[in-house]
Design a protein around this motif. Structure first.
Motif, PDB file in Angstrom:
ATOM      1  N   GLY A   1      18.009  20.774   0.880  1.00 40.60           N
ATOM      2  CA  GLY A   1      18.625  19.943   1.895  1.00 40.60           C
ATOM      3  C   GLY A   1      17.650  19.332   2.886  1.00 40.60           C
ATOM      4  O   GLY A   1      18.063  18.799   3.908  1.00 40.60           O
ATOM      5  N   ARG A   2      16.349  19.400   2.586  1.00 38.03           N
ATOM      6  CA  ARG A   2      15.349  18.851   3.507  1.00 38.03           C
ATOM      7  C   ARG A   2      14.401  17.922   2.765  1.00 38.03           C
ATOM      8  O   ARG A   2      14.171  18.063   1.568  1.00 38.03           O
ATOM      9  CB  ARG A   2      14.545  19.990   4.151  1.00 38.03           C
ATOM     10  N   ASP A   3      13.849  16.988   3.520  1.00 42.83           N
ATOM     11  CA  ASP A   3      12.881  16.031   2.993  1.00 42.83           C
ATOM     12  C   ASP A   3      11.473  16.536   3.315  1.00 42.83           C
ATOM     13  O   ASP A   3      11.187  16.908   4.460  1.00 42.83           O
ATOM     14  CB  ASP A   3      13.111  14.654   3.641  1.00 42.83           C
ATOM     15  N   HIS A   4      10.606  16.590   2.312  1.00 39.70           N
ATOM     16  CA  HIS A   4       9.242  17.075   2.489  1.00 39.70           C
ATOM     17  C   HIS A   4       8.271  15.956   2.118  1.00 39.70           C
ATOM     18  O   HIS A   4       8.170  15.569   0.951  1.00 39.70           O
ATOM     19  CB  HIS A   4       8.988  18.302   1.609  1.00 39.70           C
ATOM     20  N   ARG A   5       7.576  15.443   3.107  1.00 36.55           N
ATOM     21  CA  ARG A   5       6.640  14.332   2.918  1.00 36.55           C
ATOM     22  C   ARG A   5       5.298  14.857   2.411  1.00 36.55           C
ATOM     23  O   ARG A   5       4.711  15.773   2.992  1.00 36.55           O
ATOM     24  CB  ARG A   5       6.443  13.580   4.240  1.00 36.55           C
ATOM     25  N   ILE A   6       4.805  14.264   1.315  1.00 36.62           N
ATOM     26  CA  ILE A   6       3.484  14.565   0.769  1.00 36.62           C
ATOM     27  C   ILE A   6       2.600  13.371   1.121  1.00 36.62           C
ATOM     28  O   ILE A   6       2.735  12.294   0.535  1.00 36.62           O
ATOM     29  CB  ILE A   6       3.529  14.788  -0.760  1.00 36.62           C
ATOM     30  N   ASP A   7       1.728  13.539   2.077  1.00 35.84           N
ATOM     31  CA  ASP A   7       0.875  12.460   2.591  1.00 35.84           C
ATOM     32  C   ASP A   7      -0.419  12.398   1.782  1.00 35.84           C
ATOM     33  O   ASP A   7      -1.419  13.039   2.134  1.00 35.84           O
ATOM     34  CB  ASP A   7       0.588  12.682   4.077  1.00 35.84           C
ATOM     35  N   LEU A   8      -0.397  11.649   0.691  1.00 33.99           N
ATOM     36  CA  LEU A   8      -1.565  11.560  -0.175  1.00 33.99           C
ATOM     37  C   LEU A   8      -2.743  10.880   0.514  1.00 33.99           C
ATOM     38  O   LEU A   8      -3.897  11.215   0.242  1.00 33.99           O
ATOM     39  CB  LEU A   8      -1.207  10.822  -1.469  1.00 33.99           C
ATOM     40  N   TYR A   9      -2.476   9.947   1.386  1.00 30.84           N
ATOM     41  CA  TYR A   9      -3.541   9.270   2.128  1.00 30.84           C
ATOM     42  C   TYR A   9      -4.358  10.290   2.921  1.00 30.84           C
ATOM     43  O   TYR A   9      -5.591  10.301   2.875  1.00 30.84           O
ATOM     44  CB  TYR A   9      -2.942   8.207   3.051  1.00 30.84           C
ATOM     45  N   ASP A  10      -3.678  11.171   3.622  1.00 29.42           N
ATOM     46  CA  ASP A  10      -4.356  12.200   4.411  1.00 29.42           C
ATOM     47  C   ASP A  10      -5.023  13.238   3.508  1.00 29.42           C
ATOM     48  O   ASP A  10      -6.167  13.631   3.736  1.00 29.42           O
ATOM     49  CB  ASP A  10      -3.357  12.869   5.355  1.00 29.42           C
ATOM     50  N   LEU A  11      -4.330  13.662   2.472  1.00 31.90           N
ATOM     51  CA  LEU A  11      -4.850  14.714   1.586  1.00 31.90           C
ATOM     52  C   LEU A  11      -6.055  14.269   0.761  1.00 31.90           C
ATOM     53  O   LEU A  11      -6.835  15.104   0.307  1.00 31.90           O
ATOM     54  CB  LEU A  11      -3.732  15.206   0.658  1.00 31.90           C
ATOM     55  N   THR A  12      -6.208  12.966   0.543  1.00 32.68           N
ATOM     56  CA  THR A  12      -7.328  12.462  -0.271  1.00 32.68           C
ATOM     57  C   THR A  12      -8.432  11.842   0.572  1.00 32.68           C
ATOM     58  O   THR A  12      -9.326  11.178   0.042  1.00 32.68           O
ATOM     59  CB  THR A  12      -6.841  11.417  -1.294  1.00 32.68           C
ATOM     60  N   GLY A  13      -8.374  12.025   1.869  1.00 32.40           N
ATOM     61  CA  GLY A  13      -9.413  11.473   2.728  1.00 32.40           C
ATOM     62  C   GLY A  13      -9.335   9.968   2.877  1.00 32.40           C
ATOM     63  O   GLY A  13     -10.349   9.286   3.033  1.00 32.40           O
ATOM     64  N   GLY A  14      -8.124   9.421   2.837  1.00 32.60           N
ATOM     65  CA  GLY A  14      -7.946   7.989   3.092  1.00 32.60           C
ATOM     66  C   GLY A  14      -7.829   7.123   1.858  1.00 32.60           C
ATOM     67  O   GLY A  14      -7.996   5.907   1.941  1.00 32.60           O
ATOM     68  N   LYS A  15      -7.529   7.699   0.702  1.00 29.57           N
ATOM     69  CA  LYS A  15      -7.342   6.888  -0.511  1.00 29.57           C
ATOM     70  C   LYS A  15      -5.869   6.564  -0.689  1.00 29.57           C
ATOM     71  O   LYS A  15      -4.998   7.322  -0.293  1.00 29.57           O
ATOM     72  CB  LYS A  15      -7.879   7.628  -1.731  1.00 29.57           C
ATOM     73  N   ARG A  16      -5.611   5.402  -1.293  1.00 29.06           N
ATOM     74  CA  ARG A  16      -4.224   5.006  -1.550  1.00 29.06           C
ATOM     75  C   ARG A  16      -4.179   4.131  -2.791  1.00 29.06           C
ATOM     76  O   ARG A  16      -5.195   3.641  -3.264  1.00 29.06           O
ATOM     77  CB  ARG A  16      -3.641   4.269  -0.352  1.00 29.06           C
TER      78      ARG A  16
ATOM     79  N   PRO B   1       0.849  -1.195   0.000  1.00 28.75           N
ATOM     80  CA  PRO B   1       0.000   0.000   0.000  1.00 28.75           C
ATOM     81  C   PRO B   1       0.887   1.248   0.000  1.00 28.75           C
ATOM     82  O   PRO B   1       1.863   1.324   0.743  1.00 28.75           O
ATOM     83  CB  PRO B   1      -0.786  -0.116   1.315  1.00 28.75           C
ATOM     84  N   HIS B   2       0.553   2.190  -0.847  1.00 24.39           N
ATOM     85  CA  HIS B   2       1.403   3.380  -1.021  1.00 24.39           C
ATOM     86  C   HIS B   2       0.588   4.618  -0.673  1.00 24.39           C
ATOM     87  O   HIS B   2      -0.423   4.912  -1.313  1.00 24.39           O
ATOM     88  CB  HIS B   2       1.892   3.425  -2.465  1.00 24.39           C
ATOM     89  N   ASP B   3       1.029   5.344   0.347  1.00 25.18           N
ATOM     90  CA  ASP B   3       0.264   6.461   0.882  1.00 25.18           C
ATOM     91  C   ASP B   3       0.768   7.839   0.483  1.00 25.18           C
ATOM     92  O   ASP B   3       0.116   8.832   0.769  1.00 25.18           O
ATOM     93  CB  ASP B   3       0.262   6.399   2.417  1.00 25.18           C
ATOM     94  N   GLY B   4       1.921   7.918  -0.117  1.00 22.64           N
ATOM     95  CA  GLY B   4       2.453   9.227  -0.464  1.00 22.64           C
ATOM     96  C   GLY B   4       3.904   9.144  -0.906  1.00 22.64           C
ATOM     97  O   GLY B   4       4.401   8.067  -1.205  1.00 22.64           O
ATOM     98  N   PHE B   5       4.549  10.273  -0.942  1.00 22.70           N
ATOM     99  CA  PHE B   5       5.937  10.319  -1.406  1.00 22.70           C
ATOM    100  C   PHE B   5       6.654  11.480  -0.739  1.00 22.70           C
ATOM    101  O   PHE B   5       6.035  12.319  -0.082  1.00 22.70           O
ATOM    102  CB  PHE B   5       6.002  10.440  -2.935  1.00 22.70           C
ATOM    103  N   SER B   6       7.948  11.527  -0.946  1.00 23.74           N
ATOM    104  CA  SER B   6       8.758  12.612  -0.392  1.00 23.74           C
ATOM    105  C   SER B   6       9.473  13.344  -1.513  1.00 23.74           C
ATOM    106  O   SER B   6       9.871  12.741  -2.507  1.00 23.74           O
ATOM    107  CB  SER B   6       9.803  12.056   0.584  1.00 23.74           C
ATOM    108  N   LEU B   7       9.608  14.623  -1.336  1.00 20.31           N
ATOM    109  CA  LEU B   7      10.399  15.453  -2.240  1.00 20.31           C
ATOM    110  C   LEU B   7      11.541  16.043  -1.423  1.00 20.31           C
ATOM    111  O   LEU B   7      11.334  16.485  -0.286  1.00 20.31           O
ATOM    112  CB  LEU B   7       9.553  16.594  -2.823  1.00 20.31           C
ATOM    113  N   ALA B   8      12.716  16.048  -1.994  1.00 25.17           N
ATOM    114  CA  ALA B   8      13.874  16.604  -1.297  1.00 25.17           C
ATOM    115  C   ALA B   8      14.337  17.858  -2.037  1.00 25.17           C
ATOM    116  O   ALA B   8      14.596  17.818  -3.242  1.00 25.17           O
ATOM    117  CB  ALA B   8      14.993  15.589  -1.226  1.00 25.17           C
ATOM    118  N   PHE B   9      14.376  18.967  -1.308  1.00 24.66           N
ATOM    119  CA  PHE B   9      14.951  20.191  -1.851  1.00 24.66           C
ATOM    120  C   PHE B   9      15.404  21.079  -0.705  1.00 24.66           C
ATOM    121  O   PHE B   9      14.936  20.944   0.428  1.00 24.66           O
ATOM    122  CB  PHE B   9      13.977  20.924  -2.792  1.00 24.66           C
TER     123      PHE B   9
END
Length: 106
Positions: free
Chosen positions: A81-96, A71-79
């Motif tokens: 020098g920091r890692d920024h988590r994009i939580d798609l599960y939370d942003l889509t109301g629980g979809k994955r 199950p894949h809930d999101g991804f991270s972007l690095a820029f």
């Protein structure tokens, strides 16, 4: 042979449709222009959307997918020098999505 439905194409969608129709008691046959070996050996995409996962469960064909898939809930972007988590599960109301190769699904 008499059948109610002919499905053209035996990729993941055609096979899933055949399974769903069979489960509903509708006779069907699946035809393809290429061989079974070609179909089973063809590498396909590796991400299944939530709707497909739900259909697999409805067709009673999702047991292996749930055991082996990720199950894949999101991804991270690095820029900067920091890692920024994009939580798609939370942003889509629980979809994955499910990371599980369509070749395995076939």
């Amino acid at each position: 042979m008499r059948t109610q439905v002919v499905i053209i194409g035996s990729g993941p969608s055609g096979l899933l449709l055949g399974q769903l129709l069979t489960g509903a008691g509708i006779d069907n046959v699946i035809l393809d222009r290429v061989s079974k070996d070609y179909i089973l050996g063809r590498v396909r995409a590796g991400v299944l959307e939530e709707g497909t996962v739900n259909l697999m469960d409805l067709a009673k064909a999702g047991k292996r997918m749930h055991a082996e898939g990720l199950p894949h809930d999101g991804f991270s972007l690095a820029f900067d020098g920091r890692d920024h988590r994009i939580d798609l599960y939370d942003l889509t109301g629980g979809k994955r999505v499910m990371v599980y190769g369509q070749t395995e699904l076939t």
